[in-house]
Scaffold this motif. Sequence first.
Motif, PDB file in Angstrom:
ATOM      1  N   ARG A 126       9.829  -3.473   0.631  1.00 41.04           N
ATOM      2  CA  ARG A 126       9.238  -3.110   1.917  1.00 41.04           C
ATOM      3  C   ARG A 126      10.004  -1.924   2.536  1.00 41.04           C
ATOM      4  O   ARG A 126       9.398  -1.040   3.152  1.00 41.04           O
ATOM      5  CB  ARG A 126       9.274  -4.308   2.870  1.00 41.04           C
ATOM      6  CG  ARG A 126       8.341  -5.435   2.472  1.00 41.04           C
ATOM      7  CD  ARG A 126       8.303  -6.519   3.546  1.00 41.04           C
ATOM      8  NE  ARG A 126       7.636  -7.713   3.041  1.00 41.04           N
ATOM      9  CZ  ARG A 126       8.267  -8.810   2.636  1.00 41.04           C
ATOM     10  NH1 ARG A 126       9.588  -8.865   2.677  1.00 41.04           N
ATOM     11  NH2 ARG A 126       7.580  -9.850   2.187  1.00 41.04           N
ATOM     12  N   LYS A 127      11.325  -1.929   2.368  1.00 40.64           N
ATOM     13  CA  LYS A 127      12.131  -0.819   2.892  1.00 40.64           C
ATOM     14  C   LYS A 127      11.785   0.494   2.179  1.00 40.64           C
ATOM     15  O   LYS A 127      11.737   1.555   2.817  1.00 40.64           O
ATOM     16  CB  LYS A 127      13.614  -1.128   2.723  1.00 40.64           C
ATOM     17  CG  LYS A 127      14.101  -2.283   3.590  1.00 40.64           C
ATOM     18  CD  LYS A 127      15.567  -2.567   3.331  1.00 40.64           C
ATOM     19  CE  LYS A 127      16.049  -3.766   4.166  1.00 40.64           C
ATOM     20  NZ  LYS A 127      17.470  -4.095   3.862  1.00 40.64           N
ATOM     21  N   LEU A 128      11.540   0.402   0.867  1.00 44.23           N
ATOM     22  CA  LEU A 128      11.165   1.608   0.123  1.00 44.23           C
ATOM     23  C   LEU A 128       9.829   2.152   0.611  1.00 44.23           C
ATOM     24  O   LEU A 128       9.665   3.358   0.800  1.00 44.23           O
ATOM     25  CB  LEU A 128      11.093   1.295  -1.375  1.00 44.23           C
ATOM     26  CG  LEU A 128      12.421   1.019  -2.084  1.00 44.23           C
ATOM     27  CD1 LEU A 128      12.165   0.603  -3.531  1.00 44.23           C
ATOM     28  CD2 LEU A 128      13.324   2.258  -2.056  1.00 44.23           C
ATOM     29  N   VAL A 129       8.859   1.239   0.800  1.00 46.54           N
ATOM     30  CA  VAL A 129       7.541   1.656   1.273  1.00 46.54           C
ATOM     31  C   VAL A 129       7.662   2.300   2.652  1.00 46.54           C
ATOM     32  O   VAL A 129       7.052   3.342   2.927  1.00 46.54           O
ATOM     33  CB  VAL A 129       6.572   0.455   1.322  1.00 46.54           C
ATOM     34  CG1 VAL A 129       5.257   0.868   1.985  1.00 46.54           C
ATOM     35  CG2 VAL A 129       6.316  -0.077  -0.076  1.00 46.54           C
ATOM     36  N   ALA A 130       8.472   1.699   3.510  1.00 46.28           N
ATOM     37  CA  ALA A 130       8.657   2.243   4.860  1.00 46.28           C
ATOM     38  C   ALA A 130       9.276   3.637   4.810  1.00 46.28           C
ATOM     39  O   ALA A 130       9.013   4.482   5.678  1.00 46.28           O
ATOM     40  CB  ALA A 130       9.534   1.305   5.687  1.00 46.28           C
TER      41      ALA A 130
ATOM     42  N   LEU B 262       3.191  -5.619  -7.560  1.00 40.60           N
ATOM     43  CA  LEU B 262       4.376  -5.671  -8.426  1.00 40.60           C
ATOM     44  C   LEU B 262       4.670  -7.116  -8.797  1.00 40.60           C
ATOM     45  O   LEU B 262       4.521  -8.024  -7.976  1.00 40.60           O
ATOM     46  CB  LEU B 262       5.595  -5.091  -7.726  1.00 40.60           C
ATOM     47  CG  LEU B 262       5.731  -3.561  -7.682  1.00 40.60           C
ATOM     48  CD1 LEU B 262       6.950  -3.175  -6.850  1.00 40.60           C
ATOM     49  CD2 LEU B 262       5.845  -2.994  -9.086  1.00 40.60           C
ATOM     50  N   SER B 263       5.117  -7.346 -10.014  1.00 37.62           N
ATOM     51  CA  SER B 263       5.555  -8.666 -10.441  1.00 37.62           C
ATOM     52  C   SER B 263       7.049  -8.793 -10.167  1.00 37.62           C
ATOM     53  O   SER B 263       7.829  -7.883 -10.493  1.00 37.62           O
ATOM     54  CB  SER B 263       5.276  -8.868 -11.928  1.00 37.62           C
ATOM     55  OG  SER B 263       5.836 -10.088 -12.382  1.00 37.62           O
TER      56      SER B 263
ATOM     57  N   PRO C 243       7.579   1.719  -4.644  1.00 36.66           N
ATOM     58  CA  PRO C 243       8.474   0.807  -5.361  1.00 36.66           C
ATOM     59  C   PRO C 243       8.222   0.769  -6.865  1.00 36.66           C
ATOM     60  O   PRO C 243       9.167   0.600  -7.644  1.00 36.66           O
ATOM     61  CB  PRO C 243       8.167  -0.559  -4.721  1.00 36.66           C
ATOM     62  CG  PRO C 243       7.631  -0.232  -3.379  1.00 36.66           C
ATOM     63  CD  PRO C 243       6.861   1.033  -3.550  1.00 36.66           C
ATOM     64  N   SER C 244       6.957   0.948  -7.264  1.00 37.94           N
ATOM     65  CA  SER C 244       6.643   0.926  -8.694  1.00 37.94           C
ATOM     66  C   SER C 244       7.317   2.091  -9.410  1.00 37.94           C
ATOM     67  O   SER C 244       7.901   1.923 -10.490  1.00 37.94           O
ATOM     68  CB  SER C 244       5.127   0.982  -8.890  1.00 37.94           C
ATOM     69  OG  SER C 244       4.808   1.010 -10.270  1.00 37.94           O
ATOM     70  N   GLU C 245       7.254   3.297  -8.806  1.00 35.47           N
ATOM     71  CA  GLU C 245       7.890   4.472  -9.415  1.00 35.47           C
ATOM     72  C   GLU C 245       9.410   4.338  -9.378  1.00 35.47           C
ATOM     73  O   GLU C 245      10.110   4.743 -10.318  1.00 35.47           O
ATOM     74  CB  GLU C 245       7.453   5.749  -8.684  1.00 35.47           C
ATOM     75  CG  GLU C 245       5.967   6.055  -8.810  1.00 35.47           C
ATOM     76  CD  GLU C 245       5.547   6.214 -10.256  1.00 35.47           C
ATOM     77  OE1 GLU C 245       6.319   6.799 -11.044  1.00 35.47           O
ATOM     78  OE2 GLU C 245       4.451   5.733 -10.606  1.00 35.47           O
TER      79      GLU C 245
ATOM     80  N   SER D 299       0.848  -1.192   0.000  1.00 37.19           N
ATOM     81  CA  SER D 299       0.000   0.000   0.000  1.00 37.19           C
ATOM     82  C   SER D 299       0.886   1.245   0.000  1.00 37.19           C
ATOM     83  O   SER D 299       1.881   1.312   0.741  1.00 37.19           O
ATOM     84  CB  SER D 299      -0.916   0.019   1.229  1.00 37.19           C
ATOM     85  OG  SER D 299      -1.852  -1.034   1.171  1.00 37.19           O
ATOM     86  N   HIS D 300       0.499   2.235  -0.853  1.00 35.12           N
ATOM     87  CA  HIS D 300       1.249   3.506  -0.893  1.00 35.12           C
ATOM     88  C   HIS D 300       0.273   4.617  -1.249  1.00 35.12           C
ATOM     89  O   HIS D 300      -0.478   4.506  -2.217  1.00 35.12           O
ATOM     90  CB  HIS D 300       2.379   3.452  -1.933  1.00 35.12           C
ATOM     91  CG  HIS D 300       3.224   4.694  -1.925  1.00 35.12           C
ATOM     92  ND1 HIS D 300       2.968   5.787  -2.711  1.00 35.12           N
ATOM     93  CD2 HIS D 300       4.346   5.005  -1.197  1.00 35.12           C
ATOM     94  CE1 HIS D 300       3.876   6.715  -2.494  1.00 35.12           C
ATOM     95  NE2 HIS D 300       4.722   6.257  -1.574  1.00 35.12           N
TER      96      HIS D 300
END
Length: 431
Positions: free
Chosen positions: A77-81, A56-57, A86-88, A48-49
């Motif tokens: 997960r680290k990027l989301v945190a 994501l695949s 992560p998609s961008e 979720s963002h």
Amino acid sequence: MAKNLIPGDKTIKAVKPGDPVKRLSDGEGLYLLLFVKGGAHGWRFDYSHGGKRKTLSLGTYPDTTLAAARAKADEFRKLVAGGTDPSEARKTTKAQQQAQEEAATREDDGLAPVGSFEAVAREWVETVHEARVSPGHAARTLIRFEQDVFPWVGRVAIRELQAPELLAVLRRVESRGANETTHRIKDACGQVFRFGIAAGYCDRNPAADLRDALQPVKTKHMATVTDPKRVGDLLRLIDGYTGFPTTRAALQLAPLVFQRPGNLRMMEWAEVDLDAAVWNIPASKMKRNVTDKANGQAHNVPLATQAVAILRDIQPLTGTGQYVFPSVRGGDRPMSNMTLNGALQRMGIDTASELTTHGFRAMARTMLAERLGVPEQVIEAQLAHKVKDSLGGAYNRTQFAEQRLALMQQWADYLDRLRKGADVLPFSKTA
């Protein structure tokens, strides 16, 4: 949810086609979607963002192992945190990789990197400059870039190129004494930067900062003769020229029509109506921009009786060909651009300080105003110069048709008087 709900490859391999199980979860958003893309198993990661659920695949199994999938999921997960989508982040990384690959390919092909001054300059020449100017003009601009700019700053990112670096490049040209070329290069660079700003390659135009940093161009006028007595001597000298008859005829006609030397040497019989006493120069041959060359009106040159007589005299010699003044090496091409100045030199005239064939224009321009009192607008129209009116529009040359016809005959008669050494008029008080 804890990991290791998938014990390992045995669990994955135990799933067979037709099995009701649709996916195997590893927890924290990572799972294996079963039997996708023709039977392969695909790793997926849900997160979720910004309040939105996204997926994501991460590749297919077994090409992407469980350990590899878990490593990718941990990274995301680290990027989301940290507040990053992560998609961008993946799109940015992919774009950077593509840019690096394209840059490497361009370098292998000998091309400048994307976004470099050279790449943007070449794009400007191809998409803008060539559409506005003649092919020869565009080619000269590109040659100046290739010889005097690209070797030193061509591969510098246009966004990073600063005024001092550009000035150093221009100083090299200036040091050769080529001041006019230096200013032409600066102007062309300025146009490249303006194009770059519009296209998003850069944010400002450093060439604009160099306006007062270069030596000024010293205007050098074409050599000409305006003293009535010397003009008379010149006309008699031309009449006595003993070279090719077509060369002598062109020299005799040049002061009578005072058009650009290129137009004179490329005059075609199809453009001349001797009965109507007019020479119609097509717009495509005039010194104009690409649009005016394609869509503009022809420039009509009224022919005095003396000019018609010269043309009728050589018509039996060249009238069956295309050009009025063909090359001596073959009638399928016009007289060389060096022929008339060469003839003047053989007659003892210094074309550097006394007279060039282009100087006949300046001679007529000066003497028509000062000696014969002809209005400037009429002279400029006959010279095919654009003249602005009070509202900023160019004069319509056709509105001076009658005046220009009278001007040409008046001028031819005046030259005849000078040729005979008589009737040297004083300066006009109204000039």
